[in-house]
Design a protein around this motif. Sequence first.
Motif, PDB file in Angstrom:
ATOM      1  N   UNK A   7       0.822  -1.220   0.000  1.00  9.56           N
ATOM      2  CA  UNK A   7       0.000   0.000   0.000  1.00  9.56           C
ATOM      3  C   UNK A   7       0.852   1.265   0.000  1.00  9.56           C
ATOM      4  N   UNK A   8       2.045   1.210   0.633  1.00  8.86           N
ATOM      5  CA  UNK A   8       2.928   2.378   0.704  1.00  8.86           C
ATOM      6  C   UNK A   8       3.774   2.528  -0.552  1.00  8.86           C
ATOM      7  N   UNK A  39      -9.721   3.314   1.467  1.00  8.15           N
ATOM      8  CA  UNK A  39      -9.824   1.924   1.027  1.00  8.15           C
ATOM      9  C   UNK A  39      -9.524   0.912   2.096  1.00  8.15           C
ATOM     10  N   UNK A  40      -9.049   1.343   3.254  1.00  6.60           N
ATOM     11  CA  UNK A  40      -8.739   0.401   4.326  1.00  6.60           C
ATOM     12  C   UNK A  40     -10.005  -0.170   4.950  1.00  6.60           C
ATOM     13  N   UNK A  41     -11.129   0.567   4.864  1.00  6.40           N
ATOM     14  CA  UNK A  41     -12.373   0.135   5.475  1.00  6.40           C
ATOM     15  C   UNK A  41     -12.386   0.269   6.984  1.00  6.40           C
ATOM     16  N   UNK A  89     -13.740  13.940  -2.457  1.00  8.30           N
ATOM     17  CA  UNK A  89     -14.783  13.187  -3.177  1.00  8.30           C
ATOM     18  C   UNK A  89     -14.257  11.817  -3.607  1.00  8.30           C
ATOM     19  N   UNK A  90     -12.989  11.788  -4.056  1.00  7.09           N
ATOM     20  CA  UNK A  90     -12.387  10.496  -4.418  1.00  7.09           C
ATOM     21  C   UNK A  90     -12.333   9.582  -3.201  1.00  7.09           C
ATOM     22  N   UNK A  91     -12.002  10.171  -2.050  1.00  2.17           N
ATOM     23  CA  UNK A  91     -11.963   9.385  -0.821  1.00  2.17           C
ATOM     24  C   UNK A  91     -13.326   8.807  -0.480  1.00  2.17           C
ATOM     25  N   UNK A  92     -14.391   9.629  -0.615  1.00  2.70           N
ATOM     26  CA  UNK A  92     -15.747   9.145  -0.321  1.00  2.70           C
ATOM     27  C   UNK A  92     -16.115   7.996  -1.270  1.00  2.70           C
ATOM     28  N   UNK A  93     -15.843   8.196  -2.573  1.00  2.46           N
ATOM     29  CA  UNK A  93     -16.163   7.144  -3.544  1.00  2.46           C
ATOM     30  C   UNK A  93     -15.404   5.858  -3.262  1.00  2.46           C
ATOM     31  N   UNK A  94     -14.123   6.015  -2.932  1.00  8.42           N
ATOM     32  CA  UNK A  94     -13.319   4.831  -2.617  1.00  8.42           C
ATOM     33  C   UNK A  94     -13.851   4.116  -1.384  1.00  8.42           C
ATOM     34  N   UNK A  95     -14.246   4.898  -0.370  1.00 10.66           N
ATOM     35  CA  UNK A  95     -14.768   4.308   0.860  1.00 10.66           C
ATOM     36  C   UNK A  95     -16.062   3.548   0.601  1.00 10.66           C
ATOM     37  N   UNK A 105     -17.616  -3.684  -1.212  1.00 12.41           N
ATOM     38  CA  UNK A 105     -16.842  -4.894  -1.520  1.00 12.41           C
ATOM     39  C   UNK A 105     -16.639  -5.737  -0.264  1.00 12.41           C
ATOM     40  N   UNK A 106     -16.408  -5.056   0.898  1.00 16.55           N
ATOM     41  CA  UNK A 106     -16.223  -5.797   2.136  1.00 16.55           C
ATOM     42  C   UNK A 106     -17.506  -6.517   2.543  1.00 16.55           C
TER      43      UNK A 106
END
Length: 554
Positions: A27-28, A120-122, A167-173, A179-180
């Motif tokens: 991830x890093x 994306x970590x959930x 907004x990208x963060x919200x969509x990814x979350x 998915x989870x």
Amino acid sequence: MEKVLDVMMLGQVRFHELSMRGRVVLSQLPFNVMLLLVCAIAAIADASVFTDPGFLIGQGIALVILILSFALPWDRLPYGLFLVLPILDFVPIGILHYSNADSLRGLNLLAVLPIMWLAGSGFRPRIMVPIGGLASLLIVWVPHFIDGTATPRTLAAEVLIPFMLFSIGIGTSVMTLSAMAQQERVEELLRRSETRERLLDTVLETVDVGVLVLDEEGQSAFMNAKQRQLYVAALPEGVPTDREEALLVFREGSEDPVPPDERVLRRAKAGETVEHEVFRLGRGAEARTVSISARPFDDAAGKRAGTVLASADVTDVVAAVHARDKFLAAMSHEFRTPLTNILGYAELLQDEEGLSPAARSDLQIMTRNARHLNHMVDGILAAALTGDEAAAIRLPLDLSELVRQAGDSSGPEAAGRAIMLNVSTDGPLPVLGDRTGLVRVLDNLVSNALKYSASGTTVTLTAAAEGRWAVCTVRDQGFGIVAEDLKRVFTRFQRSDAAVRSGVPGTGLGLALAKEVAERHDGELECTSEVGVGSVFTLRLPLRVPPTWSAPKR
């Protein structure tokens, strides 16, 4: 490290299969790779940035963060602590953006990587996504506060990119949480599926029925322990073989092996459905008698997926039936010999001229009861017959003629009981059957009707054609059969309560045997009855040829 590289190269290993350290490093790593790309771009666009302290400090901090991702034992640390790394990534991004915004534009867009990691970590998305949005906003606002250019106008001008990153963060979350949830649902279904599979395996190994599952290509996909035992019983002694045609499979009562094309396994592979066919597997004391059924099954798309064979071991049942039949037959024969002697000597004594009327009457009673007992023994003997003994030669017969003969034979008995016996036939009714068996059926039906009818009543015996059937009915005006007894009127050794109370002798075999004879002739025997009104027994046999004539009733 090899697994990390395999994931990056889209190999066989998947991200969730990595250790916690491997997932953190993977991830890093994209962030540090992007910083290497920034160095390459800087070398082309403006090499002077390599002398800028801010550029070097930012790259150094990013390298330290990458080393931490490798060095720390993330598997033993509290879950979620690894999110410190993407938060720290905003520090080198902010330093690079502040010190090199003029020569390298768009450095603040690097914040999309740590934001996607946080979202994306959930892990606690309601906290991590706002942290990422706030950090991206601070990257562009802090330089204005440091330079003293922070005004509502300049700050508002820098809001678009942080808002886009947020907004990208919200969509990814949202996608990550979805998915989870789907993964959790899939894992739950997999657990349930595995539990059911284990339950099914346990049941199949526990039941005392052999189960064999064939796939769509006819190959064995599953065989439980009982089926393996039966398979071993069918193997030729000392000759292990995988060929189905070499197995010792016989029809019950025969010593000739069943031809390969007639065996259940071959027929099941061809898609045929088999219901309870009895075979003997093997020879000698180890042979087993089995009842085999087979049925194909389809997959979810409706295509044939294979076949299931079930083999029930009925060796003990068949042995018990044979023992019972032999016992009944032996007992019947043991009774028949003394009864024949009694009847013979009784008839000889009746010819004596010096007998008194009382003695002659006693002899007639003795003869009548001996004949009745002999009739009962015949019924028991008939019930004991199975297999080839019960098979009869079928010849062309006229059911109407048999019905008339049954009426003539029962006429004296009907007259003696003051019962009117009416016989009506509708022309010839050609059937194919066993004369002895059909005569026994008709005699039994008429005899029952007379036995259970009172004096002054009428018994009607008719025969007529109905479609493809030759139909014989016997109607009486007796005391009838209650609904509960009517359900078991054709069961062996069963008599209705009314018949028992009436004192009429009987074994409860006659109607059961009559129905068996009718069914062996591909026919039917039915009964309808009303208490206090009487009963109607209907015998249907298939006509040998459709009648094309019309004859007057007799």
